[in-house]
Write a protein that holds these residues in place. Structure first.
Motif, mmCIF file in Angstrom:
data_model
loop_
_atom_site.group_PDB
_atom_site.id
_atom_site.type_symbol
_atom_site.label_atom_id
_atom_site.label_comp_id
_atom_site.label_asym_id
_atom_site.label_seq_id
_atom_site.Cartn_x
_atom_site.Cartn_y
_atom_site.Cartn_z
ATOM 1 N N ALA A 117 0.939 -0.963 -0.063
ATOM 2 C CA ALA A 117 -0.289 0.058 0.105
ATOM 3 C C ALA A 117 1.089 1.014 0.043
ATOM 4 O O ALA A 117 2.085 1.022 0.185
ATOM 5 N N TRP A 118 0.332 2.672 -0.056
ATOM 6 C CA TRP A 118 1.095 3.443 -0.017
ATOM 7 C C TRP A 118 0.626 4.071 1.323
ATOM 8 O O TRP A 118 -0.324 4.296 1.729
ATOM 9 N N ALA A 119 1.796 4.210 2.204
ATOM 10 C CA ALA A 119 1.532 4.815 3.426
ATOM 11 C C ALA A 119 1.606 6.311 3.570
ATOM 12 O O ALA A 119 2.565 6.972 2.742
ATOM 13 N N LEU A 120 0.590 6.864 4.304
ATOM 14 C CA LEU A 120 0.776 8.430 4.425
ATOM 15 C C LEU A 120 0.978 8.568 6.129
ATOM 16 O O LEU A 120 0.307 8.493 6.768
ATOM 17 N N ASN A 121 2.314 8.715 6.422
ATOM 18 C CA ASN A 121 2.756 8.703 7.973
ATOM 19 C C ASN A 121 2.965 10.108 8.171
ATOM 20 O O ASN A 121 3.734 11.021 7.617
ATOM 21 N N TYR A 122 2.082 10.525 9.107
ATOM 22 C CA TYR A 122 1.857 11.897 9.770
ATOM 23 C C TYR A 122 2.878 12.293 10.931
ATOM 24 O O TYR A 122 2.695 13.214 11.628
#
Length: 192
Positions: A146-151
């Motif tokens: 998956a594409w991780a969107l890490n905040y």
């Protein structure tokens, strides 16, 4: 008309009818051959349309159950990383759809083929905020790519999203809160 002549006319007619089918079976396709990808039907009106983003989003938002949405995410490849301005919609919980409309508009992706970063589009003024790093990672939901969107670089480092491209130009994802003891699902969303 003689029998031989009738057979000859019938054979010629049959060969004319069968020629397009034979050409379709060969490796060579006519230049104007247009392939339309098949829709993925998950039942009960939950349908993904590869050639119609609006219909896919409508289906994800209004027709797909949480179980169907989970199946869609599981079945989807990682897909391409989003690039540029993407509009966003909260999918579930349903009550959050109306609340978030004026607060969260989507995401601006500053990415290349292997990732990059994003900034969320906030308020009706379309301000940027809440940076997230974008990279490839195993999904929390099922361990697949998956594409991780890490905040981590934002004011809410415990926030973590993951997305997959479910049809061309449409991404579906999960937003998680990574707590000290457990990771909790906050909501699901779509981007296009």
């Amino acid at each position: 008309m003689s029998t031989n002549r009738a057979l000859l006319v019938a054979a010629m007619a049959l060969s004319m009818l069968c020629a397009p089918a034979a050409a379709a079976d060969s490796d060579v396709q006519p230049a104007d051959f247009d392939v339309t990808p098949a829709a993925s039907d998950y039942g009960g009106g939950c349908v993904l349309y590869p050639d119609d983003k609006a219909a896919t989003l409508d289906s994800l938002r209004l027709r797909c159950s949480p179980e169907q949405q989970d199946a869609i995410f599981h079945d989807a490849p990682q897909g391409a990383v989003p690039m540029g301005v993407k509009d966003g919609w909260v999918i579930r919980p349903n009550y959050a759809q109306g609340i978030t409309t004026g607060l969260w508009l989507g995401k601006n992706f500053y990415t290349g083929p292997d990732g990059g970063y994003l900034l969320n589009r906030l308020t009706r003024a379309d301000m940027e905020g809440w940076k997230a790093d974008v990279y490839r990672a195993p999904a929390v939901l099922d361990g697949g790519p998956a594409w991780a969107l890490n905040y981590a670089p934002s004011p809410t480092p415990a926030l973590y999203d993951e997305i997959r491209e479910v049809t061309p130009g449409v991404w579906f994802g999960y937003s998680w809160w990574r707590g000290a003891v457990q990771t909790t699902l906050l909501l699901t969303f779509a981007l296009a």
